[in-house]
Design a protein around this motif. Sequence first.
Motif, PDB file in Angstrom:
ATOM      1  N   ILE A   1       0.870  -1.172   0.000  1.00 14.76           N
ATOM      2  CA  ILE A   1       0.000   0.000   0.000  1.00 14.76           C
ATOM      3  C   ILE A   1       0.907   1.221   0.000  1.00 14.76           C
ATOM      4  N   PHE A   2       0.621   2.156  -0.900  1.00 14.84           N
ATOM      5  CA  PHE A   2       1.518   3.306  -1.021  1.00 14.84           C
ATOM      6  C   PHE A   2       0.733   4.589  -1.290  1.00 14.84           C
ATOM      7  N   ILE A   3       1.389   5.703  -1.000  1.00 15.47           N
ATOM      8  CA  ILE A   3       0.866   7.022  -1.369  1.00 15.47           C
ATOM      9  C   ILE A   3       1.887   7.634  -2.327  1.00 15.47           C
ATOM     10  N   TYR A   4       1.398   8.004  -3.495  1.00 20.59           N
ATOM     11  CA  TYR A   4       2.248   8.604  -4.525  1.00 20.59           C
ATOM     12  C   TYR A   4       1.931  10.084  -4.619  1.00 20.59           C
ATOM     13  N   ASP A   5       2.949  10.932  -4.454  1.00 22.68           N
ATOM     14  CA  ASP A   5       2.778  12.378  -4.556  1.00 22.68           C
ATOM     15  C   ASP A   5       2.979  12.781  -6.014  1.00 22.68           C
TER      16      ASP A   5
END
Length: 199
Positions: A32-36
Amino acid sequence: VEDITERKTFENQLLAEIKFNERITFLSPDIIFIYDVLKNKIIYENKSIYAQLGYNSSHSQVEHSNYLNALIHPEDINIWNEVGINVSLLNEKQTYNQELRLLNHNNEYEWYILQALGFGYDDKNNLTQILGKLRNIHENKRFESRLIEEMRFSSKISETSPSIIYLFDINESKVLYINRKITDLLGYSSLQMANLDVQ
């Protein structure tokens, strides 16, 4: 003297919620990741994609903005590069889904499914962050591939057999499959037999 009981209660609830979310993401087998979008890099991931692909810890020191590009199959690179554009076209309840291949430490590609949705927006409602998930589906793909090969093999055997081979659904009273030998013997095509009303 200021009473800070309410603020302390709120802070404790917030910390408990953060800890709860961290445990859920830690237990997930998915990445699970957050990409800016503005920084063009992953700013959070619950576990390292490098570790899941079998690389040692020195690989995880690579700058996150480029590390996936080095792992993605050349035919699938546009899937990753265009994820921001595709997610920005979706509404808040829609998820972007796409399969791609990533290179493991044995120099073999493994299949993953990428799921992503909008996570952060600016005052003009422009997408700024993407919440994403990568799930390894390599074993499923291998099983699917073996199944397709077995079906092709079975089909070749039945089509070259000198006998009529068919599959009949008793409940529906209809032919589900019949090989080409029926045409030689009775003149009906396989399609005509499949559509034949048998009472």
